[in-house]
Scaffold this motif. Structure first.
Motif, mmCIF file in Angstrom:
data_model
loop_
_atom_site.group_PDB
_atom_site.id
_atom_site.type_symbol
_atom_site.label_atom_id
_atom_site.label_comp_id
_atom_site.label_asym_id
_atom_site.label_seq_id
_atom_site.Cartn_x
_atom_site.Cartn_y
_atom_site.Cartn_z
ATOM 1 N N ASP A 345 0.686 -1.126 -0.495
ATOM 2 C CA ASP A 345 -0.085 0.021 0.245
ATOM 3 C C ASP A 345 1.070 1.166 0.140
ATOM 4 O O ASP A 345 0.761 2.355 -0.408
ATOM 5 C CB ASP A 345 -1.161 0.032 1.258
ATOM 6 N N VAL A 346 2.214 0.977 0.683
ATOM 7 C CA VAL A 346 2.865 2.588 0.521
ATOM 8 C C VAL A 346 3.139 3.224 -1.166
ATOM 9 O O VAL A 346 2.771 4.615 -0.791
ATOM 10 C CB VAL A 346 4.396 1.937 1.215
ATOM 11 N N PRO A 347 3.506 2.282 -1.825
ATOM 12 C CA PRO A 347 3.384 3.340 -2.925
ATOM 13 C C PRO A 347 2.398 3.664 -3.707
ATOM 14 O O PRO A 347 1.849 4.752 -4.158
ATOM 15 C CB PRO A 347 4.149 2.412 -4.280
ATOM 16 N N LYS A 348 1.371 2.994 -3.334
ATOM 17 C CA LYS A 348 0.045 3.042 -3.575
ATOM 18 C C LYS A 348 -0.358 4.506 -3.547
ATOM 19 O O LYS A 348 -1.271 5.641 -3.691
ATOM 20 C CB LYS A 348 -1.296 2.078 -3.313
ATOM 21 N N ILE A 349 -0.673 4.713 -2.111
ATOM 22 C CA ILE A 349 -0.783 5.613 -1.361
ATOM 23 C C ILE A 349 -0.065 7.464 -1.816
ATOM 24 O O ILE A 349 -0.508 8.291 -2.016
ATOM 25 C CB ILE A 349 -0.152 5.793 0.563
ATOM 26 N N ILE A 350 1.540 6.752 -2.163
ATOM 27 C CA ILE A 350 1.978 7.931 -1.627
ATOM 28 C C ILE A 350 2.148 8.297 -4.260
ATOM 29 O O ILE A 350 2.111 9.528 -4.213
ATOM 30 C CB ILE A 350 3.580 7.610 -2.652
ATOM 31 N N GLU A 351 1.244 7.134 -4.930
ATOM 32 C CA GLU A 351 1.508 7.737 -6.014
ATOM 33 C C GLU A 351 -0.029 7.960 -6.548
ATOM 34 O O GLU A 351 -0.286 9.177 -7.058
ATOM 35 C CB GLU A 351 1.550 6.728 -7.086
ATOM 36 N N SER A 352 -1.281 7.516 -5.470
ATOM 37 C CA SER A 352 -2.448 8.488 -5.412
ATOM 38 C C SER A 352 -1.997 10.360 -4.772
ATOM 39 O O SER A 352 -2.991 11.104 -5.650
ATOM 40 C CB SER A 352 -3.369 8.720 -4.859
ATOM 41 N N VAL A 353 -1.304 10.596 -3.981
ATOM 42 C CA VAL A 353 -1.422 11.425 -3.834
ATOM 43 C C VAL A 353 -0.638 12.593 -4.373
ATOM 44 O O VAL A 353 -1.051 13.659 -4.241
ATOM 45 C CB VAL A 353 -0.310 11.983 -2.263
ATOM 46 N N MET A 354 0.135 12.138 -5.162
ATOM 47 C CA MET A 354 1.857 13.011 -5.986
ATOM 48 C C MET A 354 0.166 12.848 -7.783
ATOM 49 O O MET A 354 0.882 13.428 -7.926
ATOM 50 C CB MET A 354 2.275 11.937 -7.039
ATOM 51 N N ASN A 355 -0.425 12.288 -8.032
ATOM 52 C CA ASN A 355 -1.702 12.156 -8.791
ATOM 53 C C ASN A 355 -2.164 13.284 -8.601
ATOM 54 O O ASN A 355 -2.679 14.540 -9.337
ATOM 55 C CB ASN A 355 -2.059 10.887 -9.780
ATOM 56 N N GLU A 356 -2.694 13.716 -7.712
ATOM 57 C CA GLU A 356 -3.228 15.144 -7.412
ATOM 58 C C GLU A 356 -2.724 16.077 -6.759
ATOM 59 O O GLU A 356 -2.759 17.427 -6.892
ATOM 60 C CB GLU A 356 -4.317 14.175 -6.155
ATOM 61 N N HIS A 357 -2.070 16.201 -6.645
ATOM 62 C CA HIS A 357 -0.847 17.173 -6.796
ATOM 63 C C HIS A 357 -0.459 18.070 -8.069
ATOM 64 O O HIS A 357 0.407 17.804 -8.662
ATOM 65 C CB HIS A 357 0.487 16.704 -5.943
ATOM 66 N N GLU A 358 -0.160 19.471 -7.440
ATOM 67 C CA GLU A 358 -0.351 20.135 -9.261
ATOM 68 C C GLU A 358 1.180 20.755 -8.359
ATOM 69 O O GLU A 358 1.490 21.497 -7.811
ATOM 70 C CB GLU A 358 -1.421 21.119 -9.211
ATOM 71 N N SER A 359 2.227 20.409 -8.861
ATOM 72 C CA SER A 359 3.754 21.096 -8.686
ATOM 73 C C SER A 359 3.384 22.823 -9.012
ATOM 74 O O SER A 359 3.457 22.951 -9.880
ATOM 75 C CB SER A 359 4.445 19.834 -9.681
ATOM 76 N N ARG A 360 4.530 23.098 -7.513
ATOM 77 C CA ARG A 360 4.863 24.316 -8.016
ATOM 78 C C ARG A 360 5.860 24.921 -7.944
ATOM 79 O O ARG A 360 6.788 24.453 -7.239
ATOM 80 C CB ARG A 360 4.174 25.393 -6.758
ATOM 81 N N THR A 361 6.491 25.965 -8.681
ATOM 82 C CA THR A 361 7.708 25.974 -8.382
ATOM 83 C C THR A 361 7.994 26.523 -6.608
ATOM 84 O O THR A 361 7.702 27.378 -5.874
ATOM 85 C CB THR A 361 7.983 27.148 -8.983
ATOM 86 N N ILE A 362 9.818 25.851 -6.432
ATOM 87 C CA ILE A 362 9.722 26.199 -4.985
ATOM 88 C C ILE A 362 10.509 28.075 -4.596
ATOM 89 O O ILE A 362 11.551 28.108 -4.835
ATOM 90 C CB ILE A 362 10.571 25.623 -4.068
ATOM 91 N N SER A 363 9.587 28.575 -4.275
ATOM 92 C CA SER A 363 10.645 30.340 -4.083
ATOM 93 C C SER A 363 10.580 30.735 -3.427
ATOM 94 O O SER A 363 11.146 31.415 -2.286
ATOM 95 C CB SER A 363 9.099 31.051 -4.889
ATOM 96 N N SER A 364 10.148 30.063 -1.957
ATOM 97 C CA SER A 364 10.103 30.246 -0.479
ATOM 98 C C SER A 364 9.951 29.015 0.734
ATOM 99 O O SER A 364 9.324 28.293 -0.088
ATOM 100 C CB SER A 364 9.061 31.527 -0.293
ATOM 101 N N LEU A 365 10.635 29.089 1.269
ATOM 102 C CA LEU A 365 10.563 28.129 2.440
ATOM 103 C C LEU A 365 9.138 27.440 2.510
ATOM 104 O O LEU A 365 8.676 26.636 2.464
ATOM 105 C CB LEU A 365 10.597 28.936 3.873
ATOM 106 N N GLU A 366 8.491 29.076 2.921
ATOM 107 C CA GLU A 366 6.379 28.356 2.832
ATOM 108 C C GLU A 366 6.083 27.611 1.871
ATOM 109 O O GLU A 366 5.467 26.572 1.933
ATOM 110 C CB GLU A 366 5.894 30.059 3.112
ATOM 111 N N ILE A 367 5.997 27.675 0.556
ATOM 112 C CA ILE A 367 5.614 26.981 0.196
ATOM 113 C C ILE A 367 6.053 25.287 0.577
ATOM 114 O O ILE A 367 5.186 24.437 -0.262
ATOM 115 C CB ILE A 367 6.187 27.158 -1.646
#
Ligand code: MG
Length: 395
Positions: A345-367
């Motif tokens: 289940d470990v890779p399954k959980i990671i993959e589904s969280v990644m699929n729902e994430h829209e990657s952003r540029t890292i411009s600050s610590l807060e992000i």
């Protein structure tokens, strides 16, 4: 005298660091950062006499005072939680900070150490996975150094000494393959916690040992190597080497391969990071070639170990995706350690969280901190829905 401080002093790397300090004799410890392991912290204070220590919370601090009283040891200044870890990381006298906490907790303190211009002996790979760009930028701007303690990266650092980057074709990380290298997909799916914690060659903390069993550790290390040595994902490969004697290799443009070999003991890499650029005799047995019956190498099996593919995917996507991968992995691994989910289940959980994430540029610590918190929340939601399905199936 070299002065160091340690983040994560009671963990596996922290304890090994103190053994190295004991051996070297020209290193002293000014600050120790720990969590809840108060008994061990008290013993370390008694032996190494630091000026400053940090522990998790009020209750830990009270217990620590009690322990120190029992041991009749002078009490150092005590601070709590992340604030305490940051003070350990930025202690005025510390020239080198050993960053050896596990997971995201060490992220901000390690960043502060780099901003303060310290040499960071980095064992906490998650900090580079979460925000390699931010970390390496802070190091450049403040003339801080990052010396890898992770054995593979420490090996690469040694192989790259004196080489010109232009002449390097690729970095090759070795992986032991973990306890499930020869197991079937189904056996991995049904693996118990004890089986997963039974690492064939290295003796380490629980989180990293599970990461080794899923090969996520190697995935995190690919991302770590990208930031430490500034090579693209395509120029970093992984080869399975079950004996863990060759700690990693560098292929040059002329096809020459340079490798670093050694005993499987983290004290080697720790000492290298503390004494670099000098090499000193250590307290370890030499590598015995007569006993090395054979050294073997094989391709990693990506079908059995999808975590490695997920890590490459996160690295290639860039931005906040690696931080998302890391946070989801930490939650999933803890759930496996708590017997809440199966290893598969470990890779399954990671993959589904990644699929729902829209990657952003890292411009600050807060992000980064936002991404980390968000991904943890998502991963916990996935966990809960898995648990619901599992209990419905039982009924
Ligand atoms: Mg490693």
């Amino acid at each position: 005298m070299k002065v160091i401080s340690i983040l994560g002093s009671t963990g596996s790397i922290g304890c090994n660091t103190l053994k190295v300090v004991e051996h070297l004799q020209d290193v002293c410890v000014v600050a120790l950062g720990a969590g809840k392991n108060i008994e061990k912290l008290a013993q370390q204070i008694a032996q190494f006499n630091p000026e400053f220590v940090s522990c998790e919370d009020e209750i830990c601090a009270e217990n620590l005072l009690e322990e120190l009283h029992k041991l009749r040891v002078k009490t150092p200044k005590i601070e709590l939680g992340e604030k305490g870890l940051i003070e350990v990381a930025t202690h005025e006298q510390a020239q080198t900070v050993v960053s050896a906490t596990v997971g995201a907790i060490g992220f901000v303190p390690t960043l502060r150490a780099l901003e303060a211009g310290k040499r960071v002996a980095l064992a906490n790979k998650e900090t580079l996975v979460m925000a390699g760009e931010l970390m390496t930028k802070a190091a450049r701007e403040n003339k801080a150094e990052i010396l890898p303690v992770d054995s593979e990266h420490n090996a690469l650092h040694q192989c790259l000494r004196g080489e010109s980057k232009r002449e390097v074709k690729r970095l090759i990380l070795t992986a032991s393959g973990g306890p499930f290298r020869n197991k079937s997909k189904q056996e991995i799916e049904n693996a118990t916690r004890e089986e997963a914690l039974n690492h064939p060659t290295w003796n380490m903390g629980d989180k990293i040992t599970i990461d080794c069993a899923t090969l996520m550790n190697k995935g995190l290390e690919v991302i770590e190597a990208r930031w430490l040595f500034d090579f693209a994902a395509d120029a970093i490969s992984v080869v399975v080497h079950p004996q863990s004697v060759v700690h990693s290799l560098v292929e040059m443009v002329d096809g020459s391969i340079i490798a670093q070999l050694g005993v499987t003991d983290m004290k080697h890499a720790i000492q290298y990071a503390l004494t670099y650029p000098t090499r000193k005799p250590n307290c370890l047995p030499p590598l015995d070639f007569a006993k090395l019956a054979q050294l073997t190498f094989e391709e990693p099996n990506l079908d059995k170990f999808p975590c490695l593919t997920l890590a490459y995917k996160a690295l290639k996507t860039g931005g906040t995706m690696p931080a998302t991968l890391n946070a989801a992995n930490e939650i999933a691994v803890q759930a496996f350690l708590d017997d809440k989910i199966r290893l598969s289940d470990v890779p399954k959980i990671i993959e589904s969280v990644m699929n729902e994430h829209e990657s952003r540029t890292i411009s600050s610590l807060e992000i980064i901190l936002e991404t980390d918190a968000q991904a943890r929340k998502q991963a916990i939601m996935k966990l809960e829905s898995l648990e619901k399905t599992a209990s419905a199936n039982l009924r």
